[in-house]
Design an enzyme around this catalytic site. Structure first.
Site, mmCIF file in Angstrom:
data_model
loop_
_atom_site.group_PDB
_atom_site.id
_atom_site.type_symbol
_atom_site.label_atom_id
_atom_site.label_comp_id
_atom_site.label_asym_id
_atom_site.label_seq_id
_atom_site.Cartn_x
_atom_site.Cartn_y
_atom_site.Cartn_z
ATOM 1 N N TRP A 181 -5.979 7.521 12.059
ATOM 2 C CA TRP A 181 -4.934 7.069 11.140
ATOM 3 C C TRP A 181 -3.582 7.385 11.760
ATOM 4 C CZ3 TRP A 181 -1.057 10.038 8.762
ATOM 5 C CH2 TRP A 181 -0.172 9.262 7.989
ATOM 6 N N GLU A 222 -8.537 3.887 9.647
ATOM 7 C CA GLU A 222 -8.100 3.989 8.250
ATOM 8 C C GLU A 222 -6.858 3.128 8.046
ATOM 9 O OE1 GLU A 222 -6.835 7.951 7.113
ATOM 10 O OE2 GLU A 222 -6.846 7.467 4.971
ATOM 11 N N LYS A 224 -3.632 1.488 5.595
ATOM 12 C CA LYS A 224 -2.688 2.009 4.605
ATOM 13 C C LYS A 224 -1.716 0.915 4.211
ATOM 14 C CE LYS A 224 0.229 5.995 3.674
ATOM 15 N NZ LYS A 224 0.360 7.426 3.867
ATOM 16 N N ASP A 257 -9.181 4.733 2.107
ATOM 17 C CA ASP A 257 -8.640 5.846 1.334
ATOM 18 C C ASP A 257 -8.143 5.227 0.034
ATOM 19 O OD1 ASP A 257 -6.440 7.464 0.260
ATOM 20 O OD2 ASP A 257 -6.545 8.654 2.090
ATOM 21 N N HIS A 260 -4.528 4.160 -0.632
ATOM 22 C CA HIS A 260 -3.871 3.286 0.338
ATOM 23 C C HIS A 260 -3.870 1.817 -0.024
ATOM 24 C CE1 HIS A 260 -4.161 6.373 3.873
ATOM 25 N NE2 HIS A 260 -3.638 6.879 2.765
ATOM 26 N N HIS A 284 -12.046 8.122 2.121
ATOM 27 C CA HIS A 284 -11.233 9.285 1.776
ATOM 28 C C HIS A 284 -11.040 9.205 0.271
ATOM 29 C CE1 HIS A 284 -8.994 10.432 5.755
ATOM 30 N NE2 HIS A 284 -10.272 10.778 5.752
ATOM 31 N N ASP A 292 0.625 6.911 -2.925
ATOM 32 C CA ASP A 292 -0.382 7.737 -2.242
ATOM 33 C C ASP A 292 -0.008 9.216 -2.375
ATOM 34 O OD1 ASP A 292 -2.515 8.384 -0.567
ATOM 35 O OD2 ASP A 292 -1.300 8.185 1.246
ATOM 36 N N ASP A 294 -1.684 11.818 -3.305
ATOM 37 C CA ASP A 294 -2.685 12.820 -2.925
ATOM 38 C C ASP A 294 -2.807 13.975 -3.912
ATOM 39 O OD1 ASP A 294 -3.953 11.832 -0.458
ATOM 40 O OD2 ASP A 294 -1.923 11.855 0.337
ATOM 41 N N ASP A 325 -9.542 13.768 0.631
ATOM 42 C CA ASP A 325 -8.233 13.774 1.282
ATOM 43 C C ASP A 325 -7.130 13.872 0.239
ATOM 44 O OD1 ASP A 325 -6.071 13.539 2.933
ATOM 45 O OD2 ASP A 325 -6.327 11.404 3.349
HETATM 46 C C1 RNT Z 1 -2.474 9.571 5.175
HETATM 47 C C2 RNT Z 1 -3.937 9.414 5.373
HETATM 48 C C3 RNT Z 1 -4.577 10.419 6.257
HETATM 49 C C4 RNT Z 1 -4.090 11.837 6.033
HETATM 50 C C5 RNT Z 1 -4.914 12.921 6.679
HETATM 51 C C6 RNT Z 1 -4.187 14.209 6.737
HETATM 52 O O1 RNT Z 1 -1.958 8.731 4.226
HETATM 53 O O2 RNT Z 1 -4.584 9.375 4.138
HETATM 54 O O3 RNT Z 1 -5.946 10.330 6.151
HETATM 55 O O4 RNT Z 1 -3.973 12.127 4.677
HETATM 56 O O5 RNT Z 1 -5.367 12.491 7.886
HETATM 57 ZN ZN ZN Z 2 -6.687 9.426 4.112
#
Ligand code: RNT
Ligand code: ZN
Length: 416
Positions: A181, A222, A224, A257, A260, A284, A292, A294, A325
Site C-alpha cells: 500500500w 491494497e 484506496k 480495506d 477505502h 483489512h 478512513d 480507522d 487495520d
Molecule cells: C492506509 C492503509 C494501510 C495502513 C497500514 C498501516 O490507509 O489502510 O493498510 O493503514 O498499512
Molecule cells: Zn489498510
C-alpha cells in the site's frame, strides 16, 4: 440461560454450535502491531509526523516506545483474545542491534529475527507490509514518483520486503501475506493521471520480479479512494489495484480495506464479487467514520455482514486472508486492540451459527427470509460466545477490561 440451552435453541434451526466453535478456533486473524504505538515504528524519528495520507488522532498515555514495550502489550492482547491470531508487522518495526541501523532499501531478514523469536515462542504466523510512508525518501510520492532515484529506493524496499516475507514464512511455517500500500496521490487536480499509474504498475512489476514461492509469500495490492492531503487523486485507486491483481493472478492477490471506499459502498458485497474470479483475496477490517478514520472495529452491521460473506463464500477455508487495520490513539490502546479483535471473532462466530437460508431466497420467499433474518438477532448468541471464550481460555465479556485497567495502572501509566 446456559450454553446447553442455547445450543438446543440453535439446534432447532439446524445449527451445530459446537461445530461452529471448533471451526472458528483455528481460523487465523492477523493482529496489526501498529495499534500499539500509533503507527510510528522503530526505524525513524518518532517525533516526525505520520505521512502518506494516514493519521492517528489522540494522545492517550501509554504508547509503546520500544520493541520490548510493544511485545509486552501484544502479549496482553493475545491473552485477552479468543481464537487464533497471526502477527502483522510493518517494515518500520525492524529491530536493530545497539548502534546498528539500516535504511528501508537495505532491510534484511535479520532485522526481524526478534519478531520471529516472538512468534515462534507463541506459535504465531506472521504477515508483513513494506512501509512506503513516514520516511524522508517519500518525495512525497514513492513507487509512482517521476524521480528515478526515488522509485529505485522504494522498489528496492519492496524487494527487501519480499525476502523478509519469505524468511517469515519459512521460519514460522505459515504463508506470509505481504501487503503493498502506498499513499501516493495528489491534493489537487492532476495534470497527468496516467503517468503515475503506469510508473506504479512498473514499480510493482519490478518488486514482484524478486523471486518467491507464491504458495508461501502472498503479495497483495491494497487500493484506496483518498487520504488526508491527497484528496483529489490516488494512484492506487480501486480500478488500478483490482486490475493489477486480476492481470497478475499467478503472483499477487487483491486487498480490500473497508475504509477505502466511498461511504455508501460496502466491502461485504465486494467479497463474493471478487471471489467469483480470484482464488484468494485479503481484507483489512476497520471502522471508517465519514472517512478512513480507522476507529476500533465494532460488532456493527457491516462487520457482521463482512464476516457473514467470508463464512458463506468459503473464506475460512483459506480463500479470505483476514487482517485488522485500525489505530486509535485517543483511548487505551490495549483495550482498542482487544475490543476490535474480539468483535471480529464475535462477528465470525455469529456468521458460523447463522443457518443457510439460500432455499428461501431461491424460492423467492422474501417475507419469510426477512422475518427469519430479523429473528436471528435475538437468539442467545451471548451464551455461545461465552462458551467460545471459555474453550479458548480467554476471559469473558465483563472480565477482560479489569485486566486492562490493572495493566494501565501498573505498566502504561509509568511510561513517559
Ligand atoms: C492506509 C492503509 C494501510 C495502513 C497500514 C498501516 O490507509 O489502510 O493498510 O493503514 O498499512
Ligand atoms: Zn489498510
Amino acid at each position: 440461560m446456559s450454553y446447553q440451552e442455547a445450543k438446543a435453541k440453535y439446534a432447532l434451526l439446524g445449527v451445530d454450535t459446537d461445530a461452529a466453535i471448533a471451526r472458528l478456533k483455528s481460523v487465523p486473524v492477523s493482529l496489526h502491531c501498529w495499534q500499539g504505538d500509533d503507527v510510528r515504528g522503530f526505524d525513524t524519528d518518532p517525533s516526525k509526523p505520520l505521512t502518506g495520507g494516514i493519521q492517528t488522532t489522540g494522545n492517550y498515555p501509554g504508547r509503546a516506545r520500544t520493541p520490548e514495550e510493544l511485545m509486552a502489550d501484544l502479549d496482553l492482547v493475545l491473552k485477552l483474545c479468543p481464537g487464533t491470531a497471526k502477527m502483522n508487522l510493518h517494515a518500520s518495526y525492524a529491530i536493530f542491534e545497539e548502534g546498528e541501523w539500516a535504511d528501508r532499501d537495505k532491510l534484511e531478514p535479520k532485522h526481524f529475527k526478534k519478531w520471529v523469536d516472538f512468534c515462534k515462542e507463541r506459535g504465531l504466523g506472521c504477515d508483513f507490509n513494506p512501509t512506503f510512508f513516514s520516511h524522508p525518501m517519500c518525495d512525497p510520492l514513492t513507487l509512482s514518483s517521476p524521480d528515478e532515484a526515488t522509485r529505485r529506493f522504494w522498489i528496492d524496499h519492496g524487494k527487501a520486503c519480499i525476502r523478509i516475507s519469505n524468511y517469515l514464512a519459512k521460519e514460522l511455517g505459515q504463508p506470509c501475506i505481504m501487503n503493498i500500500w502506498t499513499g501516493d496521490g495528489f491534493k489537487d487536480i492532476p495534470a497527468d493521471r496516467m503517468g503515475p499509474r503506469i510508473r506504479y504498475k512498473e514499480s510493482i512489476d519490478a518488486i514482484l520480479s524478486e523471486p518467491y514461492d507464491f504458495s508461501k509469500v502472498k503479495p497483495c495490492v491494497e487500493s484506496k479512494v483518498f487520504g488526508i492531503g491527497v484528496e483529489a487523486y490516488t494512484v492506487g485507486s480501486a480500478e488500478f489495484s483490482l486490475n493489477y491483481a486480476a492481470m497478475n493472478m499467478d503472483k499477487c492477490i487483491p486487498l480490500m480495506d473497508n475504509g477505502h471506499y466511498h461511504p455508501t459502498e460496502v466491502v461485504s458485497d465486494k467479497i463474493p464479487a471478487l471471489l467469483t474470479f480470484f482464488p484468494e483475496i485479503a481484507l483489512h477490517i476497520t471502522r471508517p467514520i465519514r472517512w478512513d478514520s480507522d476507529h476500533v472495529v465494532l460488532l456493527d452491521d457491516e462487520t457482521r455482514e463482512i464476516c457473514k460473506e467470508i463464512v458463506r463464500c468459503g473464506g475460512l477455508e483459506g480463500r479470505v486472508k483476514i487482517a485488522l487495520d485500525y489505530f486509535d490513539a485517543s483511548i487505551n490502546r490495549i483495550a482498542a486492540w482487544a475490543l476490535g479483535f474480539r468483535n471480529v471473532q464475535k462477528a465470525l462466530l455469529m456468521a458460523l451459527i447463522t443457518p443457510d437460508m439460500t432455499d428461501l431466497q431461491d424460492a423467492q420467499n422474501w417475507t419469510e427470509l426477512l422475518v427469519r433474518q430479523e429473528e436471528l438477532k435475538t437468539m442467545p448468541f451471548g451464551e455461545v460466545w461465552a462458551e467460545y471464550c471459555r474453550i479458548c481460555g480467554a476471559p469473558a465479556d465483563g472480565e477482560w477490561f479489569a485486566v486492562v485497567k490493572e495493566y494501565e495502572k501498573n505498566v502504561l501509566s509509568r511510561r513517559g
